[in-house]
Motif scaffolding. Structure first.
Motif, PDB file in Angstrom:
ATOM      1  N   GLY A  22     -60.161  -9.515  16.911  1.00  0.00           N
ATOM      2  CA  GLY A  22     -58.803  -9.985  16.685  1.00  0.00           C
ATOM      3  C   GLY A  22     -58.670 -11.475  16.464  1.00  0.00           C
ATOM      4  N   LYS A  23     -59.797 -12.169  16.271  1.00  0.00           N
ATOM      5  CA  LYS A  23     -59.743 -13.613  16.034  1.00  0.00           C
ATOM      6  C   LYS A  23     -59.670 -13.889  14.547  1.00  0.00           C
ATOM      7  N   LEU A  24     -58.858 -14.849  14.189  1.00  0.00           N
ATOM      8  CA  LEU A  24     -58.713 -15.240  12.792  1.00  0.00           C
ATOM      9  C   LEU A  24     -59.998 -15.912  12.328  1.00  0.00           C
ATOM     10  N   THR A  25     -60.616 -15.355  11.283  1.00  0.00           N
ATOM     11  CA  THR A  25     -61.877 -15.908  10.771  1.00  0.00           C
ATOM     12  C   THR A  25     -61.671 -16.692   9.486  1.00  0.00           C
ATOM     13  N   ALA A  26     -60.565 -16.475   8.834  1.00  0.00           N
ATOM     14  CA  ALA A  26     -60.250 -17.195   7.599  1.00  0.00           C
ATOM     15  C   ALA A  26     -58.736 -17.313   7.512  1.00  0.00           C
ATOM     16  N   PHE A  27     -58.281 -18.361   6.909  1.00  0.00           N
ATOM     17  CA  PHE A  27     -56.847 -18.567   6.717  1.00  0.00           C
ATOM     18  C   PHE A  27     -56.666 -19.086   5.300  1.00  0.00           C
ATOM     19  N   PRO A  28     -56.495 -18.176   4.323  1.00  0.00           N
ATOM     20  CA  PRO A  28     -56.397 -18.601   2.923  1.00  0.00           C
ATOM     21  C   PRO A  28     -55.344 -19.690   2.733  1.00  0.00           C
ATOM     22  N   SER A  29     -55.637 -20.612   1.842  1.00  0.00           N
ATOM     23  CA  SER A  29     -54.737 -21.749   1.652  1.00  0.00           C
ATOM     24  C   SER A  29     -53.328 -21.325   1.262  1.00  0.00           C
ATOM     25  N   ALA A  30     -53.209 -20.250   0.482  1.00  0.00           N
ATOM     26  CA  ALA A  30     -51.875 -19.785   0.092  1.00  0.00           C
ATOM     27  C   ALA A  30     -51.093 -19.321   1.315  1.00  0.00           C
ATOM     28  N   ILE A  31     -51.755 -18.621   2.214  1.00  0.00           N
ATOM     29  CA  ILE A  31     -51.101 -18.156   3.436  1.00  0.00           C
ATOM     30  C   ILE A  31     -50.791 -19.347   4.344  1.00  0.00           C
ATOM     31  N   ALA A  32     -51.716 -20.301   4.425  1.00  0.00           N
ATOM     32  CA  ALA A  32     -51.480 -21.503   5.233  1.00  0.00           C
ATOM     33  C   ALA A  32     -50.245 -22.238   4.727  1.00  0.00           C
ATOM     34  N   GLY A  33     -50.143 -22.368   3.410  1.00  0.00           N
ATOM     35  CA  GLY A  33     -48.969 -23.019   2.831  1.00  0.00           C
ATOM     36  C   GLY A  33     -47.698 -22.265   3.158  1.00  0.00           C
ATOM     37  N   MET A  34     -47.756 -20.937   3.061  1.00  0.00           N
ATOM     38  CA  MET A  34     -46.574 -20.141   3.378  1.00  0.00           C
ATOM     39  C   MET A  34     -46.188 -20.282   4.841  1.00  0.00           C
ATOM     40  N   TYR A  35     -47.180 -20.316   5.714  1.00  0.00           N
ATOM     41  CA  TYR A  35     -46.907 -20.454   7.144  1.00  0.00           C
ATOM     42  C   TYR A  35     -46.097 -21.724   7.403  1.00  0.00           C
ATOM     43  N   LEU A  36     -46.421 -22.778   6.680  1.00  0.00           N
ATOM     44  CA  LEU A  36     -45.732 -24.052   6.888  1.00  0.00           C
ATOM     45  C   LEU A  36     -44.349 -24.101   6.265  1.00  0.00           C
ATOM     46  N   ILE A  37     -44.114 -23.334   5.187  1.00  0.00           N
ATOM     47  CA  ILE A  37     -42.843 -23.502   4.484  1.00  0.00           C
ATOM     48  C   ILE A  37     -41.854 -22.356   4.647  1.00  0.00           C
ATOM     49  N   ILE A  38     -42.271 -21.186   5.136  1.00  0.00           N
ATOM     50  CA  ILE A  38     -41.303 -20.082   5.143  1.00  0.00           C
ATOM     51  C   ILE A  38     -40.142 -20.298   6.104  1.00  0.00           C
ATOM     52  N   ARG A  39     -40.307 -21.151   7.067  1.00  0.00           N
ATOM     53  CA  ARG A  39     -39.163 -21.401   7.950  1.00  0.00           C
ATOM     54  C   ARG A  39     -38.005 -22.040   7.179  1.00  0.00           C
ATOM     55  N   ASN A 125     -44.329 -10.571   8.493  1.00  0.00           N
ATOM     56  CA  ASN A 125     -43.700  -9.290   8.820  1.00  0.00           C
ATOM     57  C   ASN A 125     -42.558  -9.472   9.822  1.00  0.00           C
ATOM     58  N   GLU A 126     -42.749 -10.332  10.817  1.00  0.00           N
ATOM     59  CA  GLU A 126     -41.700 -10.583  11.808  1.00  0.00           C
ATOM     60  C   GLU A 126     -40.430 -11.121  11.151  1.00  0.00           C
ATOM     61  N   ARG A 127     -40.592 -12.054  10.228  1.00  0.00           N
ATOM     62  CA  ARG A 127     -39.420 -12.646   9.558  1.00  0.00           C
ATOM     63  C   ARG A 127     -38.736 -11.640   8.641  1.00  0.00           C
ATOM     64  N   VAL A 128     -39.520 -10.792   7.962  1.00  0.00           N
ATOM     65  CA  VAL A 128     -38.932  -9.767   7.093  1.00  0.00           C
ATOM     66  C   VAL A 128     -38.178  -8.750   7.945  1.00  0.00           C
ATOM     67  N   THR A 129     -38.799  -8.310   9.033  1.00  0.00           N
ATOM     68  CA  THR A 129     -38.168  -7.334   9.928  1.00  0.00           C
ATOM     69  C   THR A 129     -36.852  -7.868  10.484  1.00  0.00           C
ATOM     70  N   ALA A 130     -36.791  -9.156  10.749  1.00  0.00           N
ATOM     71  CA  ALA A 130     -35.581  -9.785  11.282  1.00  0.00           C
ATOM     72  C   ALA A 130     -34.593 -10.183  10.180  1.00  0.00           C
ATOM     73  N   SER A 131     -34.866  -9.809   8.941  1.00  0.00           N
ATOM     74  CA  SER A 131     -34.023 -10.155   7.777  1.00  0.00           C
ATOM     75  C   SER A 131     -33.851 -11.659   7.607  1.00  0.00           C
ATOM     76  N   LYS A 132     -34.890 -12.414   7.979  1.00  0.00           N
ATOM     77  CA  LYS A 132     -34.885 -13.858   7.770  1.00  0.00           C
ATOM     78  C   LYS A 132     -35.688 -14.233   6.525  1.00  0.00           C
ATOM     79  N   LEU A 133     -36.401 -13.241   5.979  1.00  0.00           N
ATOM     80  CA  LEU A 133     -37.244 -13.471   4.816  1.00  0.00           C
ATOM     81  C   LEU A 133     -37.228 -12.213   3.955  1.00  0.00           C
ATOM     82  N   PHE A 134     -37.174 -12.396   2.643  1.00  0.00           N
ATOM     83  CA  PHE A 134     -37.137 -11.276   1.705  1.00  0.00           C
ATOM     84  C   PHE A 134     -38.249 -11.459   0.679  1.00  0.00           C
ATOM     85  N   ILE A 135     -38.954 -10.376   0.401  1.00  0.00           N
ATOM     86  CA  ILE A 135     -40.052 -10.415  -0.562  1.00  0.00           C
ATOM     87  C   ILE A 135     -39.647  -9.599  -1.781  1.00  0.00           C
TER      88      ILE A 135
END
Length: 171
Positions: A22-39, A125-135
């Motif tokens: 369950g440990k993160l072994t890779a964090f693709p740059s696109a996902i890293a960027g999204m993590y920082l900006i989706i808020r 997934n948490e943000r989509v489930t909470a209707s804070k993010l739409f894909i």
């Protein structure tokens, strides 16, 4: 607006970046960027397009898996992001489709698979489930220059008008 562009509009699924413990072994740059900006953003647009060369290379690979071809660099990338799409293309009906129908079929399934891949990341997934993010799975038709949203249930394309797009990009 934050834009990430890559071959085949690919998103690496969460399970490919996490160890058995369950440990993160890779964090693709696109996902890293999204993590920082989706808020600060409420919408993610996964945009595929007609006549995609990455998709064409992958379809060629599926049709001719033993073919020696030096011109298929996106195949490894597509294999890592396409999930179960390969089985959909190896059905009895797929080989009988025209080139245009295959392109459309693959593009639709690809943007929907990338949406599923995005949803596999817990923080998304948490943000989509909470209707804070739409894909939004979107296709751009190069020939007609029109954008369409892809319906997951029917695979039908619905044209997006200017007002809808303005709403999505300004939210």
């Amino acid at each position: 607006m934050y834009v990430i562009r890559n071959p085949g509009n690919g998103v690496v699924p969460y399970k490919r970046c996490v160890s058995e413990q369950g440990k993160l072994t890779a964090f693709p740059s696109a996902i890293a960027g999204m993590y920082l900006i989706i808020r600060d953003h409420r919408h993610i647009l996964i945009m595929g397009h007609s006549d995609c060369k990455a998709n064409a290379a992958y379809m060629d690979f599926i049709a001719n898996p033993k073919k020696e071809n030096e011109n298929l660099p996106p195949v490894g990338w597509m294999e890592s992001i396409c999930g179960d799409l390969k089985s959909k293309f190896q059905t009895s009906t797929f080989p009988s489709l025209s080139i245009e129908e295959k392109d459309s079929f693959f593009c639709k399934h690809s943007v929907l698979q990338q949406k599923r891949n995005l949803l596999s990341w817990p923080f998304i997934n948490e943000r989509v489930t909470a209707s804070k993010l739409f894909i939004h799975p979107i296709l751009y038709n190069i020939e007609t220059q029109l954008l369409h949203i892809v319906d997951e249930g029917s695979l039908k394309e619905k044209p997006i008008n200017n007002e809808e797009m303005e709403y999505i990009v300004t939210q």
